[in-house]
Design a protein around this motif. Structure first.
Motif, PDB file in Angstrom:
ATOM      1  N   ARG A 768       9.746 -37.533  -2.251  1.00  0.00           N
ATOM      2  CA  ARG A 768       9.736 -38.813  -1.535  1.00  0.00           C
ATOM      3  C   ARG A 768       9.346 -38.614  -0.071  1.00  0.00           C
ATOM      4  O   ARG A 768       8.617 -39.429   0.502  1.00  0.00           O
ATOM      5  CB  ARG A 768      11.118 -39.489  -1.633  1.00  0.00           C
ATOM      6  N   ASP A 771       5.662 -38.002   0.058  1.00  0.00           N
ATOM      7  CA  ASP A 771       4.952 -39.252  -0.177  1.00  0.00           C
ATOM      8  C   ASP A 771       4.874 -40.079   1.107  1.00  0.00           C
ATOM      9  O   ASP A 771       3.822 -40.632   1.446  1.00  0.00           O
ATOM     10  CB  ASP A 771       5.658 -40.037  -1.283  1.00  0.00           C
ATOM     11  N   GLN A 772       5.988 -40.140   1.837  1.00  0.00           N
ATOM     12  CA  GLN A 772       5.995 -40.924   3.074  1.00  0.00           C
ATOM     13  C   GLN A 772       5.133 -40.268   4.151  1.00  0.00           C
ATOM     14  O   GLN A 772       4.435 -40.947   4.912  1.00  0.00           O
ATOM     15  CB  GLN A 772       7.429 -41.092   3.589  1.00  0.00           C
ATOM     16  N   LYS A 775       1.568 -41.199   3.364  1.00  0.00           N
ATOM     17  CA  LYS A 775       1.320 -42.612   3.664  1.00  0.00           C
ATOM     18  C   LYS A 775       1.165 -42.866   5.160  1.00  0.00           C
ATOM     19  O   LYS A 775       0.483 -43.813   5.578  1.00  0.00           O
ATOM     20  CB  LYS A 775       2.459 -43.475   3.113  1.00  0.00           C
ATOM     21  N   THR A 776       1.803 -42.020   5.969  1.00  0.00           N
ATOM     22  CA  THR A 776       1.765 -42.228   7.416  1.00  0.00           C
ATOM     23  C   THR A 776       0.351 -42.175   7.958  1.00  0.00           C
ATOM     24  O   THR A 776       0.013 -42.844   8.937  1.00  0.00           O
ATOM     25  CB  THR A 776       2.640 -41.173   8.121  1.00  0.00           C
ATOM     26  N   TYR A 777      -0.530 -41.399   7.320  1.00  0.00           N
ATOM     27  CA  TYR A 777      -1.920 -41.334   7.786  1.00  0.00           C
ATOM     28  C   TYR A 777      -2.580 -42.710   7.776  1.00  0.00           C
ATOM     29  O   TYR A 777      -3.453 -43.006   8.606  1.00  0.00           O
ATOM     30  CB  TYR A 777      -2.732 -40.388   6.898  1.00  0.00           C
ATOM     31  N   ASP A 778      -2.176 -43.552   6.825  1.00  0.00           N
ATOM     32  CA  ASP A 778      -2.770 -44.891   6.724  1.00  0.00           C
ATOM     33  C   ASP A 778      -1.973 -45.945   7.484  1.00  0.00           C
ATOM     34  O   ASP A 778      -2.456 -47.055   7.681  1.00  0.00           O
ATOM     35  CB  ASP A 778      -2.854 -45.321   5.252  1.00  0.00           C
ATOM     36  N   MET A 779      -0.777 -45.584   7.921  1.00  0.00           N
ATOM     37  CA  MET A 779       0.120 -46.580   8.507  1.00  0.00           C
ATOM     38  C   MET A 779       0.217 -46.496  10.024  1.00  0.00           C
ATOM     39  O   MET A 779       0.807 -47.373  10.654  1.00  0.00           O
ATOM     40  CB  MET A 779       1.525 -46.447   7.900  1.00  0.00           C
ATOM     41  N   ARG A 807      -1.430 -33.323  -4.812  1.00  0.00           N
ATOM     42  CA  ARG A 807      -1.757 -34.503  -3.998  1.00  0.00           C
ATOM     43  C   ARG A 807      -2.762 -34.173  -2.894  1.00  0.00           C
ATOM     44  O   ARG A 807      -2.960 -34.963  -1.965  1.00  0.00           O
ATOM     45  CB  ARG A 807      -0.468 -35.079  -3.406  1.00  0.00           C
ATOM     46  N   GLU A 810      -5.410 -36.644  -1.636  1.00  0.00           N
ATOM     47  CA  GLU A 810      -4.948 -37.868  -0.986  1.00  0.00           C
ATOM     48  C   GLU A 810      -4.898 -37.734   0.539  1.00  0.00           C
ATOM     49  O   GLU A 810      -4.974 -38.739   1.247  1.00  0.00           O
ATOM     50  CB  GLU A 810      -3.554 -38.241  -1.497  1.00  0.00           C
ATOM     51  N   PHE A 811      -4.752 -36.500   1.030  1.00  0.00           N
ATOM     52  CA  PHE A 811      -4.553 -36.364   2.477  1.00  0.00           C
ATOM     53  C   PHE A 811      -5.488 -35.368   3.148  1.00  0.00           C
ATOM     54  O   PHE A 811      -5.441 -35.208   4.370  1.00  0.00           O
ATOM     55  CB  PHE A 811      -3.103 -35.946   2.770  1.00  0.00           C
TER      56      PHE A 811
END
Length: 907
Positions: A768, A771-772, A775-779, A807, A810-811
């Motif tokens: 988790r 995952d966060q 996601k921070t790269y997009d947020m 993953r 994804e990054f």
């Protein structure tokens, strides 16, 4: 049913209004108490309106009624009560043509009534009275419309119910700009100007302040600009306040639709120059300010035109004159010339706060501070001096962009030299200020540098020794900016010497303040200083600390912080510590634990601890113990105040956390015994992680990361409790600085736990968290946060590659972007090694981003042989996988990247 006043209540209110002027304080206090009670009645405003409209009552009672009514409408008006609204409106409109004092009071009340009721019917009735045959009624109506435009512009443009009123009002007001009565012309002019400028401001707000392109004006405004311009030109030679409105109206047109000014642009230029020359250094300097602001509105568009170039010499001269302090500005800025021994006044003392006191909402950029200030104490008040300075900056910038800086300097510098030779201090000060304004644009040649600095600091009667403090202070600001532009070491040394001499020996608080700011700017921008210069800096600061009071303290401490950041461990010598530490420890012992002056001092001590490292050991225990004591006390205050600001403890709490972090950064595990002896620290961390103040949470998670890094055995039992708060804070990307520190602390934790990190919680927490992080790269766009995310993902990859590898796709692209921004240290090495592990486990995850991976690898100038060897094997793996198409494949890469691959890896 219309409202009918009750006679008894009417007389009661009238008696109150009569007694409001009673000389007895007790009687007046009782009157206002009764007003408070009456204001709870929904019909109270009606009685006040009835008394206002009754000419049989005295002027004093009617004016008191107007004042109370205006406040009553503002505070208690309920727009849905139609009978009362109709009655008040009827009473007010009946007396709008009464005595001038009453007309003004009525205008205030009616404007407030429109704003609070949001009733287009009320506004329409007011506008209709502009067509009345009675000049007194028209005058009262115009005053009301003028007030209404100021109070209700948003309604007029944003509420569709008011569209028709706005469409009819604008041409009516423009027509009144030609009225026979001068007051009516003035009010109409300002009403139109305020309407137009408000419309423009609303559009900018709606466009999120995007100034790249002027927003399109609505037709209701744009269609009337030609007639507005036609009428405004007729007012050009009227009294000063009208001319001020003319200038502001022309600025509006220039900002929104410059093409409409094209036919009269030459006349407009000459008019603005005439106005600025006429009112410069007079009691009507605000009129000159409006004219000066015109140039910033047009300069970008007209700079290269023949018309502007024909005026530029004249403009430079007038802008230089406009830099001169007015008498009012001088009186505000100046105190006594030699005042270092005089106790600070409360108004002269800036609030004390932590040097790292940035809230979550502040800009990502560092505060430019003195770099963009105008060398004045008050950076917020816009005035003619600031407007002229801004215009000079724009001309300088455009000259540089168009490669005409030589022509600009050929006009500008002779004027500056001429003003430097004047006898009055105001002109000399403004000339030095002008040099400072252009100093950051790198257009001054070495010849100018030598002439200016020798003239200002050495030859004849140097300005650095000028008797007037404002001359010396602006010179410090100017040479502080020049230091980074000057290339000759001799001139740089000359600047530094002059600044240090002023910091340590000037007797004016103002001058010491600006000299210290200049020193701080030099230390922030220079590449380095020699040991003799460090010695001189410490000597100068030591002298200043010996006499400085609260006003100068913060900037002196900031100088120490900047010096520590610049030279680091070079300060760790007995000689330097003997100069540096006594002034700091003296203040440290002088201030109580509740003294706000400790804020910047604790930040300073933190940086000193980092710089001195083990050399700070003699002061480590005392600093640590006091920080923990303050942390306990300030946390208690925060909890008791329910986290309210003010006396809520937040002012000193963050510096306490930061100082402990600094001690850990500087002394590392050598203070582990101190941490182990204060278990309450771990409880305080958990408490402050929950604080609603973002700055406190940011400092808390920063300290957590340091404790994990240096004192892991002591903090390990508390990690499960912290992880809950870390996960919650990591999700809240809007608190970007807190989130950044959480990401960094997670990396430290993963590094300490190793492969066991994969199993934290029930085994589901690590996925988790990963995952966060991804996601921070997009947020977020906050670079420090994304850099820390990149480091932490790299650590995750090293300790649990099986978790991260699936993953990778994804990054990988943003990861490659931000890894190039990291400093050369162990974290960078670990991040690159983590990527190697991921590629080996999941090579397909980066196949589509292989160019990004190669670019990231080749950008590492300090790549170690160990890492280079591992990446060579990875690249060979890809080359083998691609096979015969390799040469064609890398032809897609930029030429520079191909060259670096060949040079570093032989590919």
């Amino acid at each position: 049913m219309s409202f009918q006043p009750d006679e008894q209540h009417y007389m009661q209110v009238l008696n109150l209004l009569t007694n409001a002027s009673n000389p007895s304080k007790e009687v007046v206090a009782d009157v206002w108490r009764q007003f408070e009670e009456y204001s709870k009645r929904r019909d109270f405003n009606c009685y006040l309106a009835a008394i206002m409209g009754n000419t049989q009552h005295g002027m004093m009672e009617r004016q008191w009624a107007a004042m109370v009514l205006k406040n009553g409408i503002s505070d208690n008006f309920e727009g849905g009560i139609k009978p009362e609204l109709s009655f008040i409106l009827n009473q007010l409109t009946q007396c709008i043509g009464h005595d001038k004092c009453i007309r003004k009071a009525v205008a205030n009340c009616l404007s407030m009534l429109v704003r609070e009721s949001e009733s287009p019917e009320v506004a329409a009735q007011i506008c209709t009275m502009l067509n009345n045959q009675n000049p007194d009624i028209v005058s009262g109506a115009m005053q009301t419309v003028y007030n209404m435009v100021e109070d209700c512009s948003r309604l007029l443009f944003e509420d569709s119910k008011f569209n028709q009123i706005t469409q009819q009002l604008i041409p009516t007001l423009i027509k009144f700009m030609s009225h026979g009565d001068q007051t009516m012309r003035e009010q109409a002019l300002w009403a139109v100007v305020n309407l137009f400028t408000c419309c423009h401001e609303l559009l900018l707000l709606r466009d999120d302040g995007n100034l790249a392109q002027a927003p399109e004006l609505p037709d209701v405004v744009k269609s009337h600009i030609p007639s507005f311009l036609q009428n405004i030109m007729r007012l050009a030679m009227e009294p000063p306040n009208v001319q001020k409105g003319v200038c502001r109206g022309l600025v509006f047109v220039a900002e929104t639709n410059l093409q409409m000014l094209t036919p009269v642009l030459k006349d407009t230029f000459e008019y603005m120059i005439m106005i600025q020359n006429t009112y410069l250094l007079t009691d009507n300097e605000d009129v000159a300010l409006e004219a000066c602001d015109f140039w910033s509105a047009v300069l970008d568009e007209v700079f290269t035109t023949d018309l502007f170039q024909s005026k530029v010499n004249e403009l430079i001269t007038i802008f230089l004159k406009s830099l001169t302090y007015s008498e009012i500005q001088h009186s505000i800025l100046m105190g006594q010339e030699e005042d270092v021994s005089i106790p600070d006044k409360a108004k002269d003392i800036r609030p004390q706060w932590s040097a790292s006191n940035a809230t979550e909402e502040t800009s990502d950029d560092e505060d430019d501070g003195d770099e963009n200030s105008d060398g004045e104490e008050d950076p917020l008040t816009w005035n003619l001096r600031k407007s002229a300075a801004y215009n000079i900056r724009l001309i300088c910038l455009r000259a540089k962009e168009t490669k005409t800086e030589g022509s600009f300097l050929s006009v500008f510098m002779p004027e500056v030299y001429k003003r430097l030779m004047c006898q009055d201090w105001e002109t000399i000060e403004s000339a030095i200020f002008a040099i400072g304004i252009i100093s950051s644009y790198e257009i001054l040649t070495p010849t100018y540098h030598g002439q200016l600095l020798n003239g200002l600091l050495v030859e004849g009667k140097p300005a650095i020794k000028h008797p007037h403090p404002l001359v010396r202070s602006i010179l410090c600001w100017t040479i502080g900016r020049l230091h980074s532009e000057v290339q000759e070491q001799q001139l740089q040394d000359l600047i530094l010497g002059a600044v240090l001499e002023t910091v340590g020996n000037d007797r004016s608080k103002l001058v010491v303040d600006w000299a210290a700011r200049a020193l701080n700017t030099i230390l922030e921008k220079t590449d380095g200083v020699t040991p003799p210069q460090v010695n001189a800096i410490l000597l100068s600061l030591g002298k200043a600390f010996s006499f400085c009071q609260v006003r100068n303290l913060k900037i002196l401490l900031c100088c120490v912080i900047s010096l520590c950041e610049l030279v680091g461990s070079q300060l760790d010598t007995p000689e330097f510590k003997a100069l540096l530490m006594p002034p700091l420890t003296s203040r440290w012992e002088q201030y109580s634990n509740e003294d706000p002056r400790l804020c910047t001092l604790m930040d300073c001590m933190s940086q000193v601890a980092v710089a001195l490292g083990p050399g700070f050991q003699p002061w480590a225990e005392g600093s640590y113990q006091r920080s923990v004591q303050m942390l306990i006390r300030q946390t208690e205050i925060r909890l008791k105040s329910d986290y309210h600001n003010g006396d809520g403890g937040d002012e000193l709490l963050t510096p306490s956390l930061s100082l402990i972090s600094g001690l850990l950064d500087g002394l590392g595990s050598s203070i582990e015994s101190l941490v182990g002896a204060s278990p309450i620290l771990f409880e305080l961390l958990l408490t402050n992680m929950k604080d609603p103040n973002g700055e406190i949470r940011m400092a808390t998670f920063g300290l957590l990361g340091d404790l994990i890094k240096w004192c892991y055995p002591h903090i390990r039992p508390h990690i499960p409790n912290y992880l809950v708060m870390m996960q919650a804070s990591l999700i809240n990307v809007s608190s970007r600085k807190t989130c950044s520190n959480v990401a960094w602390a997670l990396g430290q934790l993963a590094e300490k736990m190793g492969p066991d990190f994969r199993n934290i919680g029930d085994g589901s927490l690590a996925p988790r968290l990963l995952d966060q992080l991804i996601k921070t790269y997009d947020m977020s766009t906050f670079e420090k946060l994304l850099q820390n995310v990149t480091v932490t993902i790299g650590v995750f990859a090293r300790v649990c590659p099986d978790l991260v590898a699936p993953r990778l796709a994804e990054f990988i692209r943003p990861w490659c972007k931000y890894v190039k921004q990291l400093d050369e240290d162990d974290e960078l090495t670990n991040s690159y090694l983590g990527l190697v592990d991921l590629i080996r486990l999941n090579p397909n995850g980066c196949f589509d981003s292989f160019a990004n991976v190669c670019d990231a690898i080749c950008s590492w100038e300090g790549i170690t042989p160990q890492v280079q060897k591992q990446y060579y094997s990875v690249l060979q793996l890809f080359k083998t996988h691609i096979g015969a198409g390799w040469d064609q494949y890398i032809q897609q890469f930029p030429p520079g990247l191909r060259a670096r691959l060949s040079q570093t890896f032989g590919l």
